[in-house]
Design a protein around this motif. Sequence first.
Motif: not given
Length: 672
Positions: A418, A467, A470-471
């Motif tokens: 991440k 992931t 979210e980034v």
Amino acid sequence: MTDVIAPAAVSLPADGFALFPDRSVVALRVRGELKDLATTIDDLDGVEAVTAGSPDGLNILRHSTAHVLAQAVQRVRPQSNLGIGPFITDGFYYDFGVDEPFTPEDVKAIKKEMERIVREGQRFVRRVVTEAEAKAELADEPFKLELIDLAGGPGSGADAAEGASVEVGAGELTIYDNVNRDGETVWKDLCRGPHVPGTRMVGNGWDLTRVAGAYWRGSEKNPQLQRIYGTAWPTKDELRAYQHRLEEAAKRDHRKLGKELDLFSFPDEIGPGLSVFHPKGGIIRYEIERYMRERLLANGYDVVNTPHITKGDLFMTSGHLQWYADGMYPPMVLDEVVDADGHVSREGQEYYLKPMNCPFHNLIFRSRGRSYRELPLRLSEFGSVYRYEKSGTLAGLTRVRGMTQDDTHIYVTADQVKGELEHSLEFVLQTLRDYGLNDFYLELSTKEEGNPKFIGDDRLWTEATQTLREVAEGSGLELVPDPGGAAFYGPKISVQARDAIGRTWQMSTIQLDFNQPERFELEYTGPDGEKHRPVMIHRALFGSIERFFAILLEHYAGAFPVWLAPVQVVGIPVAEEYAPYLDGIIAQLRAAGIRAEVDHSDDRMPKKIRTHTTQKVPLQLIAGEQDRSGETVSFRFRDGTQTNGIPVAEAVAKIVDAVRTRALVNTAEDLA
């Protein structure tokens, strides 16, 4: 935008206008699924109204206009056969099987028929049919019959043909009837829908743009059809605005500017899709690459280099030969074999021109033992790759067969994923801003469930997708879903950039890959002394240097910032006697690394100014008697503004600073 309908139990009437008298709503979204406005709804919980100006609404409007086009074509050419008619970016097309290509007179007649159909106010009425019923009703439409056979089986939906998902899918078959005011069906087409309620809603914000040839289902082995392209918008004003953007885009076409500014060409002797850069284009490309390399080294990237060809086994390991072979050049047999009698034959390994760099970087990672202390390991290369794009898809520098990718592959531990994705996205956005692109949104490309194209463990796909989401959301930029758009080995974030006239270009991609490390058996030694599998991140900032060059050329309309301009400064003497004075100033600029020259041609000063203005030179230095005696110089800028009497030392300092800061200098105010 969409407006949520207040929950209530109601059934919409057939014309679909009871709740929406302003007719701005074209369809419904019922718990995530698009439906016709005439759909009977008993529970409005989770139902949204889709307006004509929303992305989904525009697609529905354009698809409906494609049906109006198809009906008009069969009125003008009754023997024509229907192919497919999907919406596309900013418009639509429809393919037709015809005996003779469409003429300009045909297109005029088709447009008139379309106008009549719109005025007739036909309703689009959806019917669910069985396969047998569909075949009976469309017995005279061979291309539709083929799509019906494909429905629900391998190659159905989007895989049946480019754009075919608007016709058939893995679910039920539907036909749309065009019903006139007397309740009679006057035309029909196989289609999944949805459509606007009726042809009047198509309005007058549409136009036909061009005619082209297209192979049925995209294969040269199939019949060639005639494709009519069009565009459609909710209003006439929006259509005119779009047409104005097209006019501006034509002025900025990189192919046109590339020839006018002597930047690059595609010699027939070399082959389609293979470009050569001329001196002026070459220096722009050099500056693009040079600054990128500076950024890479400053941000902890290692530079590597790999060959242009490889044994085919490498791409078998990576999976590209299984999933990407159609986009690769055919193999070459290069290894020589010598028999017992000394005869030489070429019967050895098959070699391929590389279509991408990632398998080579995997071998570099695998070349020796790796420790967790080395990670993240960022391997970067300006690697030349070759892809056998179909000739009909080639488009100047934006779609080529030979290209240089600014390719980076980053190897990380699971705990670093991440943070490294966030670092990569920040790096990408800042670098693009330095090149003058500032308006972005993000696209999240995911796998399509059940599609065999996507390989690897579903759990890892889910983890990788979450992931990336979210980034992307953490960046604060708008995030748009792209279902089914992932690479075969993993999901990706794409940075979409808007240029100076509002067009969107896909720029950088960041792809998360759990599969390549598995296929290449990549390992590192963790702090526990055990072997672990790294996670791989694919990151390309430009996509390719060629494509990025074209995008910047169109974004700036050829008027590059001073730091990228092939000729940054040209000296223009008022008369030839002042040329030696300018030679001295230009020599100072060259010593400071500025690309500068004096125009010593026999042309008069006004013509020299016009010539270099046309060539979009950012800074012209003019000198006459007053400048020579006062040791000054005058600036002339792209827009015709001028600043006089600048001391030579100050002028040199201003120019050097404009290059250092990557300034866009078009007016006197820009260099104040």
